[in-house]
Design a protein around this motif. Structure first.
Motif, short mmCIF file in Angstrom:
data_model
loop_
_atom_site.label_atom_id
_atom_site.label_comp_id
_atom_site.label_asym_id
_atom_site.label_seq_id
_atom_site.Cartn_x
_atom_site.Cartn_y
_atom_site.Cartn_z
N GLU A 199 -44.68 -9.59 16.60
CA GLU A 199 -44.14 -10.77 17.27
C GLU A 199 -43.93 -10.51 18.77
N LEU A 200 -43.44 -9.32 19.07
CA LEU A 200 -43.20 -8.98 20.48
C LEU A 200 -44.50 -9.00 21.28
N ILE A 201 -45.58 -8.57 20.62
CA ILE A 201 -46.89 -8.56 21.29
C ILE A 201 -47.38 -10.00 21.45
N GLU A 202 -47.26 -10.75 20.37
CA GLU A 202 -47.72 -12.15 20.42
C GLU A 202 -46.97 -12.96 21.49
N GLU A 203 -45.72 -12.64 21.66
CA GLU A 203 -44.92 -13.37 22.66
C GLU A 203 -45.13 -12.81 24.07
N GLY A 204 -45.94 -11.76 24.15
CA GLY A 204 -46.21 -11.18 25.47
C GLY A 204 -45.08 -10.32 26.01
N LYS A 205 -44.12 -9.98 25.14
CA LYS A 205 -42.99 -9.17 25.63
C LYS A 205 -43.35 -7.69 25.67
N VAL A 206 -44.23 -7.30 24.78
CA VAL A 206 -44.68 -5.89 24.74
C VAL A 206 -46.20 -5.90 24.79
#
Ligand code: GLC
Length: 719
Positions: A308-315
């Protein structure tokens, strides 16, 4: 595997597979039916059954046959057949348990440390372990903290040397060798400065103190090539280590060039929530990933939230790839792609564990760690013909291995059996009921001082006292460091009975011995010495081994003095001479510890003389001065002396400690032999962190050499 093959592997892995590599779970999650030794709290892990096949490592699974089977089964399930890394807490030996690290620090013997770690590596490798969570390089100043037992002590130089020797002992030159294992140093960083000595507590030290004292030994582990670093539970400058970018990305990787794997401590990602850094598991995963923690131990925030963090561009996915790349590189360095079982070998395991050579090394190591603190009228070594009595809860106890020992003790380990083996006749025994542990609610089992009358005929009583080993180590912080009431009463009564009293102190930390020292004619600090504790202590008591160990941690006069350590800074109102108002001291206690760092007696007497300092100009190796001192054994007993070099920078742009150990050597001196020891004092030794960079400032320096931090010869020179 070639680097190209390894890269291809990385790129062919699914995201979930990568996150599994970055997750470590205890062996019970792999479907083993055995009970496991859990080393932290067990929470609901939210580990989906399908994710088990992706896990990259496990901790504290033991036994060659079991590990071979686990590896086979896992590799069949893992989509790319990637082997697991078997990690474990082999802290002071696997089966052949040797002295706890604090005791090893007292040996001041880096060669012995390296040999002992190599023995642990041999036994571990044969059992199928690939990596140990050791050494603990945390510098310690507070004996209330139970984990001081896992550290070499309070001095940065000694810690650094011991840490480097431990790493070398485990890893050798090649971690893929069948008798070697990789080393994970811990806990990065500054865990030893936990406030109030309470475990897992806040650490708040200045940047200068952190860099000059607390970080030194971790750096030594990096320089020695340690394969892995573990985060600590504490905050540093208000940011928990596991989410601390400055510590992991800047200091460890950028400044020190560490290119190994970073692992969190047990559930430390999850703990970012109660710490108050992360709002929830997803937030916690983001902090830890950004800080650079490659493997999450015993929680599943990466597995459950990173996508999820990757999908949201946070990581960024590159952070995940970077972490997995480092893990794959480590597996490759261990040679696991070629031989996933590495050294695991049931036959070899049987032959090596507790083999005679290993026991002999543990015994030797034990005797080198025993610190003789007091020896009135040369009561020790024991004289022939005296009637010896034995008393105290550790007289015949097998509970002498110390913490972190996934091994069994045997009757051989007891003091009684050691004494008998060394030919000491024991006329009578009394008050030998074993001590309870504070952790289990009791210390003294019952008042038995009346039993001491059985020792009426003895000339000398060996009183084996101390603290329960469960009261040392992780989550074993204490506010009272005195012996239990019964033990103090026992020593007093023996003294009142007119006995010569030899106290043998079993503990994982410096205890508060001041109340009992006056009742004892001799005091021997025996720590927890492992499977050969009894024989090792007996070797010292009988004089087969001349004690040579020195305290690696100061012993406080009283808990109220803590922290008390030798390399403290001065104040503007230093106490000199007796206490008077308006100076920095206590109304009710001296500033000095009961026994200082570097202190320890032997059966030899050494005389220091001929102290000279020669300044050196333009030396290529940075030498600014040479300190020379003559050390003479003025006794008939051959011995080993640890000669210590200290310095003090008299005035500098940031204040410097009153003393800093800068070098030490161990010399063997025959009866009445004299040797000259020459120390080089280099520019590097005199340099320090001025809150921006490491600098050298010209000026006056006190150069000191001697027997302990308090017994030195000294000269002031301009350098
Ligand atoms: C612990 C410890 C750490 C140990 C780890 C794995 O809680 O703090 O030293 O290596 O768990 O057992």
């Amino acid at each position: 595997m070639t680097e190209k093959e390894l890269k291809e592997l990385l790129h062919s892995m699914s995201l979930q597979e990568k996150l599994g590599e970055m997750t470590q779970m205890a062996p019970n999650f792999f479907g083993t039916s055995d009970s496991v030794d859990l080393t932290g709290p067990m929470k609901a892990m939210n580990l989906k059954p399908e994710d088990v096949a992706y896990l990259g490592s496990t901790l504290n699974a033991f036994g060659a046959e079991k590990l071979i089977a686990m590896q086979k089964e896992h590799m069949e399930r893992q989509p790319h057949h990637i082997p697991l890394i078997f990690m474990a807490d082999v802290i002071h030996g696997l089966k052949t348990i040797y002295p706890v690290p604090l005791a090893m620090g007292c040996s001041f013997d880096t060669g012995l440390m390296e040999e002992s770690a190599a023995m642990a590596a041999r036994e571990s490798a044969a059992t199928g372990i690939h990596l140990t969570f050791s050494p603990m390089a945390d510098l310690v100043r507070d004996p209330r903290w139970g984990r001081v037992t896992e550290s070499p002590g309070e001095d940065p130089l000694l810690n650094a040397r011991m840490t480097a020797a431990t790493v070398k002992g485990y890893q050798g030159d090649d971690i893929s060798a069948p008798d070697r294992i990789a080393s994970c140093f811990k806990h990065f960083g500054g865990y030893g400065a936990s406030e109030g000595g309470r475990d897992y507590n806040t650490v708040d030290v200045s940047d200068g103190v952190l860099r000059e004292y607390y970080l030194t030994a971790y750096k030594a582990a990096v320089d020695a090539g340690a394969a892995m670093a573990m985060t600590s539970f504490n905050t540093i400058d208000r940011v928990p280590a596991t989410g601390n970018k400055k510590m992991f990305r800047k200091i460890l990787r950028e400044e020190w060039g560490f290119d190994g794997v970073a692992i969190t401590d047990f559930d430390a990602v999850g703990e970012l929530i109660p710490h108050g850094l992360a709002a929830d598991g997803k937030d916690a995963a983001e902090y830890a990933l950004k800080a650079g923690a490659d493997i999450e131990m015993m929680s599943t925030n990466y597995l459950n939230h990173a996508r999820e963090l990757i999908e949201e561009g946070k990581v960024d996915l590159s952070l995940i790839d970077e972490a997995v790349w480092r893990i794959l590189l480590l597996k490759n360095k261990l040679g696991l792609f070629e031989n996933p079982f590495k050294g695991a070998d049931p036959e070899k395991e049987k032959a090596l564990h507790l083999c005679p050579e290993h026991l002999a090394l543990a015994r030797k190591a034990g005797s080198k760690c025993v610190v003789l603190l007091k020896n009135e009228e040369n009561l020790l070594p024991l004289k022939k013909g005296v009637k010896v009595g034995l008393a105290g809860p550790f007289a015949d106890s097998t509970s002498v291995l110390g913490g972190w020992a996934f091994a069994d003790s045997s009757d051989r380990a007891t003091l009684k059996s050691g004494l008998l083996e060394d030919g000491v006749e024991i006329s009578a025994m009394a008050m030998t009921e074993e001590l309870g542990s504070m952790q289990h609610g009791i210390m003294d089992v019952s008042d038995q001082t009346a039993e001491l009358d059985a020792l009426a005929d003895c000339d000398v009583v060996i009183a084996a006292v101390g603290e329960h080993p469960d009261d040392t180590g992780e989550s074993a912080s204490k506010t009272i460091l005195r012996l239990s009431h019964n033990q103090e009463k026992m020593l007093e009564k023996l003294h009142d009975m007119g006995k010569k009293v030899i106290a043998i102190v079993f503990s994982g930390r410096p205890l508060e011995l001041r109340p009992v020292v006056p009742f004892c004619d001799a005091v021997v600090q025996a720590w927890f010495l492992g499977v050969e504790a009894g024989p090792a202590i007996a070797d010292v008591l009988t004089g087969t081994v001349n004690p040579s160990a020195r305290l690696s941690m100061s012993f406080p006069q009283t808990v109220g003095q803590i922290p008390v350590y030798y390399n403290h800074m001065n104040t503007g109102r230093p106490l000199e001479g007796p206490y008077h108002r308006f100076v920095s001291g206590y109304l009710d206690c001296p500033n000095e510890p009961l026994y200082p760092f570097g202190y320890g007696l032997s059966y030899s007497d050494y005389r220091y003389s001929g102290f000279t300092v020669r300044t050196v100009k333009n030396a290529e190796d940075g030498t600014l001065a040479e300190v020379s001192v003559d050390v003479e054994n003025v006794s008939d007993v051959p011995g080993r002396e640890t000669v210590q070099l200290y310095i003090r920078d008299v005035a500098a742009s940031v204040v410097r400690p009153v003393k800093e150990l800068k070098d030490f050597v161990q010399i063997d001196l025959g009866a009445h032999e004299k040797k000259t020891v020459v120390f080089k004092v280099t520019r590097e030794m005199l340099s320090f962190w001025n809150n921006e960079a490491v600098v050298f400032e010209h000026g006056d320096f006190d150069l000191m050499a001697g027997h302990s931090s308090e017994e030195v010869l000294k000269e002031r020179v301009a350098l």
